[in-house]
Write an enzyme that holds these catalytic residues in place. Structure first.
Site, PDB file in Angstrom:
ATOM      1  N   GLY A 434     -61.191  80.594 -15.358  1.00 14.60           N
ATOM      2  CA  GLY A 434     -60.755  80.876 -13.993  1.00 14.60           C
ATOM      3  C   GLY A 434     -59.421  80.272 -13.621  1.00 14.60           C
ATOM      4  O   GLY A 434     -58.499  80.972 -13.238  1.00 14.60           O
ATOM      5  N   SER A 435     -59.295  78.949 -13.744  1.00 14.93           N
ATOM      6  CA  SER A 435     -58.065  78.339 -13.263  1.00 14.93           C
ATOM      7  C   SER A 435     -57.022  78.274 -14.369  1.00 14.93           C
ATOM      8  O   SER A 435     -57.348  78.099 -15.546  1.00 14.93           O
ATOM      9  CB  SER A 435     -58.343  76.939 -12.724  1.00 14.93           C
ATOM     10  OG  SER A 435     -58.924  76.141 -13.723  1.00 14.93           O
ATOM     11  N   CYS A 518     -61.471  58.809  -6.608  1.00 12.24           N
ATOM     12  CA  CYS A 518     -62.309  58.983  -5.426  1.00 12.24           C
ATOM     13  C   CYS A 518     -62.374  60.463  -5.072  1.00 12.24           C
ATOM     14  O   CYS A 518     -61.464  61.218  -5.390  1.00 12.24           O
ATOM     15  CB  CYS A 518     -61.706  58.228  -4.246  1.00 12.24           C
ATOM     16  SG  CYS A 518     -61.472  56.475  -4.579  1.00 12.24           S
ATOM     17  N   ASP A 601     -69.475  80.274 -10.324  1.00 12.07           N
ATOM     18  CA  ASP A 601     -69.559  79.005 -11.062  1.00 12.07           C
ATOM     19  C   ASP A 601     -70.672  78.119 -10.525  1.00 12.07           C
ATOM     20  O   ASP A 601     -70.773  77.920  -9.319  1.00 12.07           O
ATOM     21  CB  ASP A 601     -68.238  78.229 -10.925  1.00 12.07           C
ATOM     22  CG  ASP A 601     -67.084  78.897 -11.661  1.00 12.07           C
ATOM     23  OD1 ASP A 601     -67.335  79.504 -12.717  1.00 12.07           O
ATOM     24  OD2 ASP A 601     -65.945  78.790 -11.183  1.00 12.07           O
ATOM     25  N   HIS A 643     -70.683  80.112 -14.915  1.00 13.97           N
ATOM     26  CA  HIS A 643     -70.112  79.117 -15.824  1.00 13.97           C
ATOM     27  C   HIS A 643     -70.716  77.749 -15.516  1.00 13.97           C
ATOM     28  O   HIS A 643     -70.890  77.383 -14.360  1.00 13.97           O
ATOM     29  CB  HIS A 643     -68.588  79.062 -15.663  1.00 13.97           C
ATOM     30  CG  HIS A 643     -67.981  77.846 -16.278  1.00 13.97           C
ATOM     31  ND1 HIS A 643     -67.912  77.677 -17.638  1.00 13.97           N
ATOM     32  CD2 HIS A 643     -67.452  76.722 -15.727  1.00 13.97           C
ATOM     33  CE1 HIS A 643     -67.355  76.500 -17.896  1.00 13.97           C
ATOM     34  NE2 HIS A 643     -67.075  75.907 -16.755  1.00 13.97           N
ATOM     35  N   HIS A 696     -60.011  69.599 -23.041  1.00 19.27           N
ATOM     36  CA  HIS A 696     -59.483  68.234 -22.915  1.00 19.27           C
ATOM     37  C   HIS A 696     -58.823  67.743 -24.188  1.00 19.27           C
ATOM     38  O   HIS A 696     -58.112  66.746 -24.166  1.00 19.27           O
ATOM     39  CB  HIS A 696     -60.602  67.272 -22.528  1.00 19.27           C
ATOM     40  CG  HIS A 696     -61.204  67.602 -21.198  1.00 19.27           C
ATOM     41  ND1 HIS A 696     -60.512  67.450 -20.024  1.00 19.27           N
ATOM     42  CD2 HIS A 696     -62.408  68.114 -20.859  1.00 19.27           C
ATOM     43  CE1 HIS A 696     -61.264  67.839 -19.016  1.00 19.27           C
ATOM     44  NE2 HIS A 696     -62.428  68.252 -19.501  1.00 19.27           N
TER      45      HIS A 696
END
Ligand code: GLN
Ligand code: ZN
Length: 756
Positions: A434-435, A518, A601, A643, A696
């Site tokens: 998607g991104s 955070c 998602d 996903h 990653h």
């Protein structure tokens, strides 16, 4: 006299001072002294806040520069060998290296802390593991507070929880078998705390909220029998759930105090009152440490008063349900929330006042804390009556939902045939999750637009250009199913929340997720509805640019729920169904706009699982139904994707299959496709896109490796049901990484096609 207590306070600081100090230190912009000064400043501030609020039992060692589990690991010198620690106190840089890794040594694993959004560093145990008390942090922070004139109750993680949450790195090593090895280090720690002047210590054992096995029960007995001679009074703290069938075990332990989570464990109260002697301390965690709502003080007082009538108040503590770590710090800093909504909320600092008020009321009657009680009652009445909270149209729609609304028209195998006819794709179709890269340029444009420095029209043009570029790149790469790239989204939940009714956003409601990171979860305060389409324009625009199919991209209802602060005045599943209906409308609108594939998602589906196995099915039933309610509106010819980015499916396979998504993409590259065994064994009926490379990983994934993974996948599943995709979205990568990686991925898919 009733005592007021908390189990811990957030460490990051109301303005995320700790985050900034730690990151400056990591970047080399400041030295360790500056970091330690900031840390000490925050500790002092937080102790004084508790003192000023009238909290009787103030905690220390709840502070951490990264994580409280890692603190225990450091205190015991249990540094994994790859970090080359030679013994003795663990230096600051080794501590951070364990959390974050170095070029030479990968970081220790990190995982979710029970069912919160906090993540801890998983202890690693090796053959011949030893534990020596080399760290003084708990003692130092106790003394630091004492130097400020504040007598604290230090908090540490208990041995059964510490070991149970760790992982053995050598086969055949059971973490709990290390109990004998670790207990002397604990005893030494207790001894030093006593020498320093502590009289009580809070020992956290939240594994008591889980299903325990025999070894764990035995370990509890052995550990706390050993500690009984340490000469320090122990408050044994359980939180994140009730004790359930662990009540008899816990109440038999020789500890001086017991903390119950009354927010989630209220059903235990009767039995605990019967079993727990009145001459021992009972700490009642009645103020929710995990949400942002003002406590209903009257209801809380009524319950506490019943306990006080039976046991007296001399050994009673009123407390937060768990550490306030999981709540934002200070509501007073919120400047954008309207006054009404604000009056319904309480962050960590405000929760201190609530706890103090409840303790006062128990000793002297509610009138002695009338201001707090009035505010609480007013908030409750306002919320109950508010038209912002209760939307009759949403209620009516929810009531009208029929079971068949959660079903697609035809069964999956029929849909597959119809979809293939409507949208012919090659074997091993390629797509992404998607991104695409959220480059500095993208983030800067968004920030400028928010600030008002970039007008809406210019921002819109910017996003259109980014989207068009992404479409062209995907075409050039030869991907089969394209995406628009999600450049317009700040975050996969916030983007939707901002467009839905019933959601509010804080300015500074940060909660620690891990280390210096955070998150600022949205607040769901009212009935959820969708005033207008949320994603259609972007999907439609991308589709208008290309003949290739563009996949619409939505966040699922369970994930939106899971990553928000959820209202406490109706069951979670009701809120989730409301969100599901909003997503359902979006699915219908995307379809009407000509989008033929829609991905919903649900990366948070699994993390919503209750802590106790007995509660799993009820959760899975409604969670799955919410997903299906979102997707069920789609025509047979519209292909629904989902996903999930985690690799544990074995125990929830029936629920995954029950989602009835036409295609599921999942993380598998790191597990070497072994994960697909679960899908094979279950005879998972629909299409699967096992992630063929780890987004990653720093290196460009090579074609051969991806082909090999695909081959392994075809050994387990029919080739005609396999998709080829990365294991997650690409927003954190750069284009320089993404393009070559996808080039190779497409090459691997083509090779697989040629072979089949
Ligand atoms: N569609 C989202 C993305 O690609 C999915 C993110 C996720 O799995 N957490 O970014
Ligand atoms: Zn993912």
């Amino acid at each position: 006299m009733t005592q007021s207590a908390i189990l811990g306070f957030p460490r990051i600081g109301a303005r995320r001072e700790l985050k900034h100090a730690i990151e400056a230190y990591w970047k080399g912009g400041s030295d360790a002294n500056i970091l330690q000064e900031t840390a000490a400043g925050l500790r002092a501030r937080h102790w004084r806040l508790q003192q000023a609020a009238g909290i009787d039992v103030i905690s220390s060692n709840d502070f951490s520069l990264y994580d409280q589990m890692l603190d225990m690991t450091a205190a015991f010198g249990a540094v994994p060998p790859r970090f080359g620690h030679a013994g003795g106190p663990v230096p600051l840089d080794t501590y951070f290296a364990m959390a974050r890794g170095t070029s030479a040594a990968p970081a220790m694993e990190m995982t979710k802390w029970f069912d919160t959004n906090y993540h801890y560093i998983v202890p690693e145990f090796h053959a011949g593991q030893t534990f020596d008390l080399v760290g003084q942090k708990a003692v130092d922070e106790f003394l630091e507070a004492r130097a400020l004139g504040i007598h604290t109750r230090p908090v540490i993680i208990g041995p059964v929880t510490y070991l149970s949450l760790g992982k053995a790195k050598d086969e055949g090593l059971a973490p709990l078998s290390l109990l004998n090895a670790i207990l002397p280090a604990y005893v030494e720690l207790l001894r030093r705390l006593k020498t320093a002047g502590a009289d009580w210590v809070q020992i956290d054992e939240p594994v008591l909220a889980l299903d325990l096995d025999k070894a764990q029960r035995k370990a509890f007995k052995q550990a706390y029998l050993t500690f009984a001679h340490a000469g320090l009074e122990i408050l044994l703290a359980n939180y994140f759930g009730g004790l359930g069938d662990n009540i008899a075990l816990v109440t038999s332990l020789p500890v001086a105090g017991l903390h119950l989570d009354l927010v989630r464990g209220q059903p235990d109260l009767e039995q605990v009152l019967a079993l727990w002697p009145a001459d021992r301390v009972l700490s009642l965690g009645i103020v929710d440490g995990r949400n942002i709502w003002r406590t209903d003080l009257e209801a809380a007082h009524t319950l506490l008063d019943q306990v006080a009538t039976r046991r007296g108040t001399s050994r009673l503590q009123v407390a937060s349900s768990c550490s306030l770590l999981h709540a934002p710090v200070d509501l007073e800093l919120e400047t954008t929330l309207d006054d009404e909504l604000k009056s319904w909320l309480a962050f960590a600092r405000q929760k201190l006042d609530e706890i103090a008020a409840l303790a006062t009321a128990l000793d002297h009657g509610p009138d002695a804390a009338s201001q707090a009680f009035v505010a609480s009652r007013t908030a409750k009445q306002a919320r109950t009556a508010s038209a912002r909270v209760h939307n009759p149209a949403v209620a009516a729609r929810l009531a009208a939902v029929r079971p068949e609304d959660s079903d697609r028209t035809s069964a999956a195998d029929v849909r597959r045939i119809l979809q293939r006819a409507a949208l012919p794709l090659p074997a091993f179709p390629t797509t992404t999750i998607g991104s695409f890269p959220q480059t500095a340029e993208v983030r800067q444009a968004r920030a400028a637009n928010r600030r008002g420095d970039l007008d809406d029209a210019s921002y819109d043009r910017f996003l259109k250009t980014a989207t068009e570029q992404a479409v062209r790149i995907q075409e050039q790469l030869g991907l089969d199913v394209l995406v628009h790239g999600e450049f317009e989204r700040n975050d996969m939940v916030e983007y939707f929340g901002e467009q839905l009714e019933g959601f509010a956003f804080t300015r500074g409601g940060w909660v620690q997720s891990y280390g210096s990171r955070c998150v600022k979860p949205p607040v769901i305060f009212g009935d959820v509805s969708r005033p207008a389409a949320m994603t259609v324009a972007w999907s439609q625009y991308a589709q208008s640019l290309t003949d290739s199919p563009v996949k619409g991209m939505l966040t699922g209802p369970v994930t939106i729920l899971q990553w928000s602060f959820v209202r406490d005045d109706q069951p979670r599943d009701d809120t989730c169904r409301q969100i599901a209906l909003a997503i359902r409308d979006e699915v219908a609108d995307l379809e009407a706009a000509g989008i033929r594939l829609i991905q919903i998602d649900e990366p948070a589906l699994r993390e919503g699982l209750p802590l106790r196995h007995a509660d799993w099915q009820a959760y899975l039933d409604w969670a799955v139904d919410c997903f299906r309610l979102s997707a069920g509106v789609a025509a047979d010819t519209t292909q629904i994707h989902t996903h999930m980015c985690y690799a544990e499916f074995g125990d929830i396979m029936p629920a995954i299959a029950a989602l009835d998504a036409d295609v599921i993409s999942i993380e598998t590259s790191r597990s070497d496709m072994e994960l697909l065994d679960a899908f094979r064994d279950f005879r998972y009926p629909n299409d699967i896109g096992p992630g063929v490379y780890d987004i990653h990983a720093p290196r460009r994934p090579d074609v051969a490796a991806m082909r090999q993974l695909l081959e392994k996948a075809t050994e387990r599943l029919p080739a005609e049901r396999l998709w080829v995709n990365p294991d997650c979205g690409l927003k954190t990568r750069t284009w320089d990484e993404v393009i070559p990686a996808l080039e190779n991925m497409v090459a691997a898919a083509r090779a697989a096609r040629a072979q089949s």
